[in-house]
Design a protein around this motif. Structure first.
Motif, PDB file in Angstrom:
ATOM      1  N   THR A   1       0.907  -1.276   0.004  1.00 59.03           N
ATOM      2  CA  THR A   1      -0.022   0.012  -0.045  1.00 59.03           C
ATOM      3  C   THR A   1       0.998   1.310   0.043  1.00 59.03           C
ATOM      4  O   THR A   1       1.805   1.444   1.067  1.00 59.03           O
ATOM      5  CB  THR A   1      -0.868   0.073   1.269  1.00 59.03           C
ATOM      6  OG1 THR A   1      -1.783  -1.204   1.238  1.00 59.03           O
ATOM      7  CG2 THR A   1      -2.010   1.333   1.147  1.00 59.03           C
ATOM      8  N   PRO A   2       0.812   2.187  -0.718  1.00 57.08           N
ATOM      9  CA  PRO A   2       1.576   3.272  -1.046  1.00 57.08           C
ATOM     10  C   PRO A   2       1.530   4.069   0.258  1.00 57.08           C
ATOM     11  O   PRO A   2       0.572   4.051   1.197  1.00 57.08           O
ATOM     12  CB  PRO A   2       0.963   4.237  -2.098  1.00 57.08           C
ATOM     13  CG  PRO A   2       0.198   3.177  -3.025  1.00 57.08           C
ATOM     14  CD  PRO A   2      -0.363   2.140  -2.037  1.00 57.08           C
ATOM     15  N   TYR A   3       2.663   4.904   0.406  1.00 58.96           N
ATOM     16  CA  TYR A   3       2.696   5.691   1.772  1.00 58.96           C
ATOM     17  C   TYR A   3       3.430   7.166   1.488  1.00 58.96           C
ATOM     18  O   TYR A   3       4.723   6.777   0.771  1.00 58.96           O
ATOM     19  CB  TYR A   3       3.270   4.857   2.816  1.00 58.96           C
ATOM     20  CG  TYR A   3       3.409   5.505   4.102  1.00 58.96           C
ATOM     21  CD1 TYR A   3       2.360   5.931   4.629  1.00 58.96           C
ATOM     22  CD2 TYR A   3       4.709   5.652   4.960  1.00 58.96           C
ATOM     23  CE1 TYR A   3       2.648   6.651   6.142  1.00 58.96           C
ATOM     24  CE2 TYR A   3       4.805   6.148   6.184  1.00 58.96           C
ATOM     25  CZ  TYR A   3       3.536   6.854   6.747  1.00 58.96           C
ATOM     26  OH  TYR A   3       3.955   7.214   8.060  1.00 58.96           O
TER      27      TYR A   3
ATOM     28  N   THR B   1       5.148   4.804  -4.065  1.00 63.79           N
ATOM     29  CA  THR B   1       4.201   3.864  -4.617  1.00 63.79           C
ATOM     30  C   THR B   1       4.938   2.440  -4.995  1.00 63.79           C
ATOM     31  O   THR B   1       4.570   1.377  -5.112  1.00 63.79           O
ATOM     32  CB  THR B   1       3.366   3.990  -5.836  1.00 63.79           C
ATOM     33  OG1 THR B   1       4.403   4.645  -6.917  1.00 63.79           O
ATOM     34  CG2 THR B   1       2.516   5.138  -5.679  1.00 63.79           C
TER      35      THR B   1
END
Lengths: 428, 448
Positions: free
Chosen positions: A220-222, A226
């Motif tokens: 999950t991107p943060y 990505t």
């Protein structure tokens, strides 16, 4: 009373993309990253408002204020506040050790569902006071009279203002992990070319995995990231060959920044449960946890390499399970350094080493290299120490699920302090 | 979201004076839906022409919802809504009945009041005079919408012969705050087998809904509203939007599925996720969409393709699985998101308008597809007008103000207005409504 052990299923995982030190996550704390990772896991598996029995995670580089890191992360996440949590730490083995612990508790029916994870920030590192200054302050605090307090404080020296920054050094040898590995690399005569080849494959494999969507339900991107910041899809043997060695000395130095993992920030988490819990929540197991094994070597007074412990752990695990080294569809050998993987494989092929050090009648033999780290490993993704185990477990579980029921995977992770953790997963 | 400063200004004392003396647009804060609020603050005048066959079921529905129903405008003139049943109109001379019912109700119509005209589809008329009278209702209703002020709306409901029992959900929607930004629209109600929800406050209870493009904006609002109405939501968006998507999924207690809708296996992954995780698939909202605005003269093939691929062709591909075996259940609902740009066209939005007009065409085709009709699957689209989102906040101020004010409601809508309309089209009780394209545009003058 139900006391027969049962199988623990791995239902999936989540991690945030790994960032290079002082990169995208420079301002993020361990708690921030672990919270975001748990939130991503909760969203993927619909855990918001659901009861999960325990969350077990840890960090290697840890602030003293983070004494309850995992529980604090849980409280800040979408998981229900009644989720129990605690920290566990075994250097780079943390994530896998947490997985083994949760799986064992599920097997023993102490848990129905649990989350194992890990997080590390090399950017937001704890900085400690100089040890002399700390002793001075503690003495002043113990003093009962103003005069005694003044005497204690008078021992302060300005140079004590220099902070103590954590270093990637083994406390008992004063050598960095890379320096240690360089000794082992030279001893086993691992070539620069072989290391660079392994590093290039790691980048190419991980890039291909991203491109075909393999990580769509693992990452999950943060904070705007990505994909793993360390990933170099366009790297090549030529490019890697240009880098100067950073560990080891002189002619024989082969370890570069390209074939060693960089300092990294990141977090990962894995969801495990009993088959009943999984079915009740509409979740299909990806894999089952089969068995795990720790080992440690005497790298201080003995003559074994710091990162050789997994080499010892695997044969014990294979013997217990009645398996050979060739009985696996996938091998996940953590790429602390490219040479760590190559030495590990070479040691298992070495008749004399297997006989004298591992006490085996015959060497474990070689593996099909096409089954090794097929979706990349730490050289490409990076290695936020405690987060690596969760990354590998979730990814391998998905690979085994795609491969089919009964497929088998071996995980091998070396850890500071001359330790190693290995485990076997089976496809569901 | 850019603040609607003008909208705030006119709600101040001084602002009101300036606005009324200069005859400037005077938008009110629209009445929006809350599950426990009454459908509408009454009384509701229900009357019509001749036998007015729909007046009686509508009256009993309202009465059972504890709403005060009157046959004519009361002495004090105050009316919450007026429902004029012209379904028995045979000739343009019968339209006088509509004038006689609606005209006296307008002066005392409440803020955010409602005018609902009920008729029969002109296409099914048996005489030329009847067709003329039926078609006239559309012109009348749209004009009333433009005449109304203070957040009131006017809409036309065309009920097919034999489908009178299916009109409930649509009347409820149009009276309630769910339709706050819907005005000047024609909703056609046909046959179908509606089933009443056990609880009108949670009409989607037990349902599983997929929303694409759910990470932000209108998609996030759709996820929230469907969940509020009782559905379990699968929130879908690009892997790169996964963090925002996770927040949405966790906030609504649903699950996040990171998948690019243009991926070849997107439909399969969506259906598998919904059916294995949640055991069923009742509602799919194709909301994912992008803009790559450029004048056509400057548009290259890559830009052109990306908009059509995301906004239209991905829907065609995903529908093969979603509408196939083991996908959307019989009696399920597909809702597409078109755009007023697809109806009116927009300078610099040729590719976007192409994709959204295509969505309208797709909706009409699927809505009349006999196989889907047999399976009881409804397919409808909403066409948002000017909605206050991050996207419209980037429009230059002048154009943005024009977009907001050039509508009967004289303001931009909110993402929740689009979401409420989609939630209505997702109800099983709405089985008679299919192939409709409902604009959520405050009766925008664009493309009207």
């Amino acid at each position: 009373m139900a006391s027969t052990p049962r199988r623990a299923a791995i239902l999936g995982g989540n991690r945030i993309p790994f960032a290079r030190q002082n990169g995208a996550y420079a301002q993020a704390s361990n708690q921030d990253m672990l919270t975001a990772t748990l939130d991503g896991l909760a969203a993927r598996f619909g855990l918001a408002g659901e009861h999960v029995d325990e969350v077990v995670a840890g960090a290697v580089l840890k602030h003293s204020r983070d004494f309850n890191l995992t529980r604090e992360a849980v409280l800040g996440s979408a998981l229900v506040p009644t989720t129990a949590a605690y920290d566990l730490q075994q250097a780079c083995g943390t994530g896998l050790e947490a997985t083994i612990l949760v799986a064992n508790k599920i097997a023993l029916r102490q848990l129905d569902a649990g989350i194992a994870g890990g997080v590390d920030s090399s950017s937001d590192a704890p900085i400690a006071l100089d040890e002399g200054f700390r002793q001075t302050l503690l003495a002043a605090n113990r003093a009962k009279t103003p005069a005694a307090r003044a005497r204690a404080l008078a021992r302060f020296r300005p140079r004590q203002l220099l902070p103590s920054i954590p270093q990637n050094l083994e406390p008992r040898t004063g050598l960095s992990m890379g320096d240690h590995m360089a000794i082992t690399t030279a001893r086993w005569a691992i070539t620069r070319e072989a290391q660079d080849e392994l590093a290039a494959a790691s980048h190419h494999n991980l890039a291909a995995a991203y491109d075909r969507g393999f990580l769509d339900d693992l990452v999950t991107p943060y904070l705007g990231l990505t994909r793993d910041a360390n990933l170099r899809p366009g790297t090549s043997l030529d490019k890697l060959a240009m880098l100067k060695p950073v560990f080891g000395r002189g002619e024989g130095a082969t370890m570069t920044a390209g074939n060693s993992t960089p300092l990294t920030d990141g977090a990962s988490a894995v969801l495990l449960a009993s088959e009943d819990w999984a079915a009740a929540h509409g979740l299909a197991p990806l894999a089952f946890f089969v068995d795990g094994q720790d080992a440690a070597v005497d790298y201080v007074s003995g003559d074994e390499g710091l990162l050789m412990a997994p080499v010892y752990a695997v044969p014990r695990l294979l013997a217990r399970q009645g398996l050979t080294l060739q009985d696996f569809d996938y091998y996940e050998i953590h790429e602390a350094f490219a040479s760590t993987v190559l030495v590990t494989l070479k040691a298992w092929e070495d008749t004399e080493f297997c006989a004298t050090r591992l006490g085996l009648d015959a060497p474990l033999g070689s593996i099909d290299r096409a089954r090794l780290n097929v979706n990349g490993s730490s050289l490409a993704a990076g290695h936020p120490f405690a987060a690596t185990g969760g990354r590998i477990v979730a990814s391998l579980a998905k690979m085994l699920h795609e491969r089919g029921p009964g497929s088998r995977g071996l995980i091998s992770i070396c850890a500071a302090g001359g330790q190693g953790v290995v485990a076997i997963l089976e496809g569901a | 979201m850019a603040a609607d400063l003008y909208g705030d200004l006119v709600r101040t004392g001084l602002g009101r004076k300036v606005v009324s003396s200069l005859h400037l647009p005077n938008p009110v804060r629209l009445r929006r839906y809350a599950p426990q609020a009454p459908l509408i603050e009454g009384p509701v005048v229900v009357a019509g022409h001749g036998a007015a066959p729909l007046a009686s079921p509508i009256t009993s529905m309202l009465t059972s919802s504890a709403i005060d129903v009157l046959g004519e405008v009361p002495a004090d003139g105050r009316v919450g809504a007026v429902v004029a049943d012209l379904s028995a109109a045979e000739h343009p001379q019968d339209l006088e009945s509509l004038r006689a019912v609606v005209s006296p109700a307008l002066k005392g119509l409440a803020t955010c009041g409602r005018v609902i005209v009920v008729g029969r589809p002109p296409q099914a008329a048996s005489t030329a005079a009847q067709s003329a009278a039926r078609q006239a209702l559309e012109g009348i209703t749209r004009s009333i919408g433009k005449e109304l002020r203070r957040g009131a709306t006017a809409n036309l409901v065309l009920v097919a012969e034999g489908a009178d029992a299916n009109v409930d959900a649509t009347i409820r929607f149009l009276l309630s705050g769910r339709s706050a930004f819907v005005s000047g629209q024609v909703v056609t109600v046909g046959d179908g087998q509606p089933s009443q929800p056990a609880d009108w406050a949670r009409p989607l209870a037990g349902r599983v809904a997929v929303v694409t493009g759910a990470a932000r904006g209108i998609g996030a609002s759709i996820a929230e509203v469907l969940a509020r109405d009782g559905a379990t939501v699968v929130a879908v968006d690009l892997p790169a939007a996964g963090d925002a998507l996770a927040s949405v999924a966790n906030a609504v207690g649903g699950t996040a599925l990171q998948v690019d809708v243009t991926a070849a296996d997107a439909g399969r992954r969506i259906v598998d996720h919904a059916t294995t995780r949640h055991g069923r698939l009742d509602i799919v909202v194709h909301n994912a969409g992008i803009t790559r605005d450029k004048l056509l003269v400057n548009t290259d093939a890559a830009r052109w393709h990306s908009v059509l691929d995301v906004n239209l062709m991905s829907i065609l591909r995903m529908n093969e699985v979603i509408l196939g075996d083991g996908g959307l259940r019989d009696g399920g609902h597909l809702v597409l998101v078109a755009s007023v740009a697809g109806i009116a066209g927009n300078r610099g939005q040729t590719s976007y308008a192409a994709s959204k007009a295509g969505v309208v065409g797709l909706t009409r085709a699927l809505g009349s597809d006999p196989r889907l009709r047999d399976r009881g699957i409804t397919v409808n689209a909403v066409a948002p007008g000017f909605i206050e989102t991050e996207m419209t906040a980037r429009i230059p101020l002048g154009t943005r103000e024009a977009g907001r004010r050039l509508s009967s409601l004289q303001q931009g809508g909110l993402p929740v207005d689009v979401a409420e309309t989609i939630a209505w089209l997702s109800q099983d009780v709405n089985a008679g409504v299919t192939g409709n394209v409902v604009r959520v545009c405050g009766q925008s003058l664009l493309g009207a």
